[in-house]
Write a protein that holds these residues in place. Sequence first.
Motif, PDB file in Angstrom:
ATOM      1  N   ASP A  14      45.125  40.307  45.522  1.00 51.20           N
ATOM      2  CA  ASP A  14      45.236  39.869  46.903  1.00 51.20           C
ATOM      3  C   ASP A  14      44.471  40.910  47.710  1.00 51.20           C
ATOM      4  OD1 ASP A  14      46.054  38.522  49.222  1.00 51.20           O
ATOM      5  OD2 ASP A  14      47.831  39.777  49.405  1.00 51.20           O
ATOM      6  N   LEU A  15      44.021  40.565  48.879  1.00 49.40           N
ATOM      7  CA  LEU A  15      43.226  41.493  49.675  1.00 49.40           C
ATOM      8  C   LEU A  15      44.080  42.264  50.681  1.00 49.40           C
ATOM      9  CD1 LEU A  15      40.351  42.522  50.321  1.00 49.40           C
ATOM     10  CD2 LEU A  15      40.171  40.654  51.954  1.00 49.40           C
ATOM     11  N   LYS A 108      37.059  41.927  34.347  1.00 48.44           N
ATOM     12  CA  LYS A 108      36.414  41.241  35.453  1.00 48.44           C
ATOM     13  C   LYS A 108      37.418  41.277  36.596  1.00 48.44           C
ATOM     14  CE  LYS A 108      33.360  38.138  33.015  1.00 48.44           C
ATOM     15  NZ  LYS A 108      32.893  36.756  32.870  1.00 48.44           N
ATOM     16  N   LEU A 109      36.928  41.463  37.804  1.00 51.79           N
ATOM     17  CA  LEU A 109      37.802  41.549  38.969  1.00 51.79           C
ATOM     18  C   LEU A 109      37.552  40.378  39.902  1.00 51.79           C
ATOM     19  CD1 LEU A 109      37.371  45.353  39.799  1.00 51.79           C
ATOM     20  CD2 LEU A 109      39.060  44.292  38.294  1.00 51.79           C
ATOM     21  N   ALA A 110      38.621  39.890  40.503  1.00 51.91           N
ATOM     22  CA  ALA A 110      38.524  38.783  41.453  1.00 51.91           C
ATOM     23  C   ALA A 110      39.459  39.050  42.631  1.00 51.91           C
ATOM     24  CB  ALA A 110      38.896  37.471  40.779  1.00 51.91           C
ATOM     25  N   ILE A 111      39.149  38.420  43.749  1.00 55.95           N
ATOM     26  CA  ILE A 111      39.997  38.506  44.944  1.00 55.95           C
ATOM     27  C   ILE A 111      40.446  37.096  45.302  1.00 55.95           C
ATOM     28  CG2 ILE A 111      40.046  38.948  47.428  1.00 55.95           C
ATOM     29  CD1 ILE A 111      38.185  41.274  46.990  1.00 55.95           C
ATOM     30  N   ALA A 112      41.732  36.947  45.526  1.00 54.28           N
ATOM     31  CA  ALA A 112      42.306  35.704  46.042  1.00 54.28           C
ATOM     32  C   ALA A 112      42.900  36.055  47.403  1.00 54.28           C
ATOM     33  CB  ALA A 112      43.387  35.191  45.111  1.00 54.28           C
ATOM     34  N   SER A 116      39.162  34.790  55.658  1.00 55.56           N
ATOM     35  CA  SER A 116      37.847  34.147  55.592  1.00 55.56           C
ATOM     36  C   SER A 116      36.872  35.004  54.789  1.00 55.56           C
ATOM     37  CB  SER A 116      37.295  33.952  57.007  1.00 55.56           C
ATOM     38  OG  SER A 116      36.985  35.212  57.583  1.00 55.56           O
ATOM     39  N   ARG A 117      35.805  34.384  54.322  1.00 54.31           N
ATOM     40  CA  ARG A 117      34.756  35.135  53.612  1.00 54.31           C
ATOM     41  C   ARG A 117      34.151  36.199  54.516  1.00 54.31           C
ATOM     42  NH1 ARG A 117      33.287  33.993  48.669  1.00 54.31           N
ATOM     43  NH2 ARG A 117      33.779  31.978  47.776  1.00 54.31           N
ATOM     44  N   THR A 118      34.045  35.900  55.793  1.00 57.57           N
ATOM     45  CA  THR A 118      33.511  36.874  56.745  1.00 57.57           C
ATOM     46  C   THR A 118      34.409  38.104  56.788  1.00 57.57           C
ATOM     47  OG1 THR A 118      32.579  35.078  58.059  1.00 57.57           O
ATOM     48  CG2 THR A 118      32.780  37.223  59.131  1.00 57.57           C
ATOM     49  N   SER A 119      35.718  37.891  56.804  1.00 56.96           N
ATOM     50  CA  SER A 119      36.652  39.025  56.798  1.00 56.96           C
ATOM     51  C   SER A 119      36.492  39.850  55.531  1.00 56.96           C
ATOM     52  CB  SER A 119      38.098  38.541  56.900  1.00 56.96           C
ATOM     53  OG  SER A 119      38.351  38.036  58.170  1.00 56.96           O
ATOM     54  N   VAL A 120      36.364  39.178  54.400  1.00 62.21           N
ATOM     55  CA  VAL A 120      36.184  39.898  53.135  1.00 62.21           C
ATOM     56  C   VAL A 120      34.902  40.712  53.183  1.00 62.21           C
ATOM     57  CG1 VAL A 120      35.847  39.652  50.643  1.00 62.21           C
ATOM     58  CG2 VAL A 120      37.507  38.208  51.813  1.00 62.21           C
ATOM     59  N   PHE A 133      33.579  39.607  40.505  1.00 63.77           N
ATOM     60  CA  PHE A 133      32.772  38.455  40.096  1.00 63.77           C
ATOM     61  C   PHE A 133      33.133  37.228  40.905  1.00 63.77           C
ATOM     62  CE2 PHE A 133      36.432  37.159  37.680  1.00 63.77           C
ATOM     63  CZ  PHE A 133      36.296  35.802  37.466  1.00 63.77           C
ATOM     64  N   LEU A 134      34.305  37.256  41.548  1.00 66.87           N
ATOM     65  CA  LEU A 134      34.750  36.096  42.326  1.00 66.87           C
ATOM     66  C   LEU A 134      35.542  36.560  43.537  1.00 66.87           C
ATOM     67  CD1 LEU A 134      34.991  32.990  42.456  1.00 66.87           C
ATOM     68  CD2 LEU A 134      37.100  33.198  41.143  1.00 66.87           C
ATOM     69  N   ILE A 135      35.107  36.095  44.680  1.00 68.36           N
ATOM     70  CA  ILE A 135      35.816  36.404  45.929  1.00 68.36           C
ATOM     71  C   ILE A 135      36.083  35.095  46.632  1.00 68.36           C
ATOM     72  CG2 ILE A 135      35.687  37.508  48.180  1.00 68.36           C
ATOM     73  CD1 ILE A 135      33.971  39.677  46.924  1.00 68.36           C
TER      74      ILE A 135
END
Length: 135
Positions: A14-15, A108-112, A116-120, A133-135
């Motif tokens: 989680d972010l 491999k790392l991912a964010i769920a 928004s993508r802009t915030s990330v 590898f995945l956001i």
Amino acid sequence: MKKSVKKYKVLIFDLDGTLIDTMPIHFQAFKETLKSHGIKIRSSVLRDFMEGSTKYILEEIKKLYNFSGTIEDIREERRYHYFRLLRKKNILFPGVKKLLKELSKEYKLAIATGSSRTSVKYSFEKELQKLFFLI
């Protein structure tokens, strides 16, 4: 009997509240936005709404203070303040950078996230974003 250990290949994070601490910035962005509309909201009142979406928070505050303008316009103004404040801060929790670099060697790392993508994109440096590898 031998226990089997399952090897994980992907770690999903989680972010907000896990890798980064955005709550103080969200809080300040709301306060600045509302102040520009003549609303001086008590911190305790705003804190009660902070777990909801921006739209929900503004709808609840509008019920209490009846500010002028549409929810969408105020929401965009709050986004402006949020990103302005975000540029000035390091919001990574201590040790996150080192941890992610180490973990990326084996997983491999991912964010769920509900953000928004802009915030990330603006939440942490590109060097770290490249580890996912995945956001």
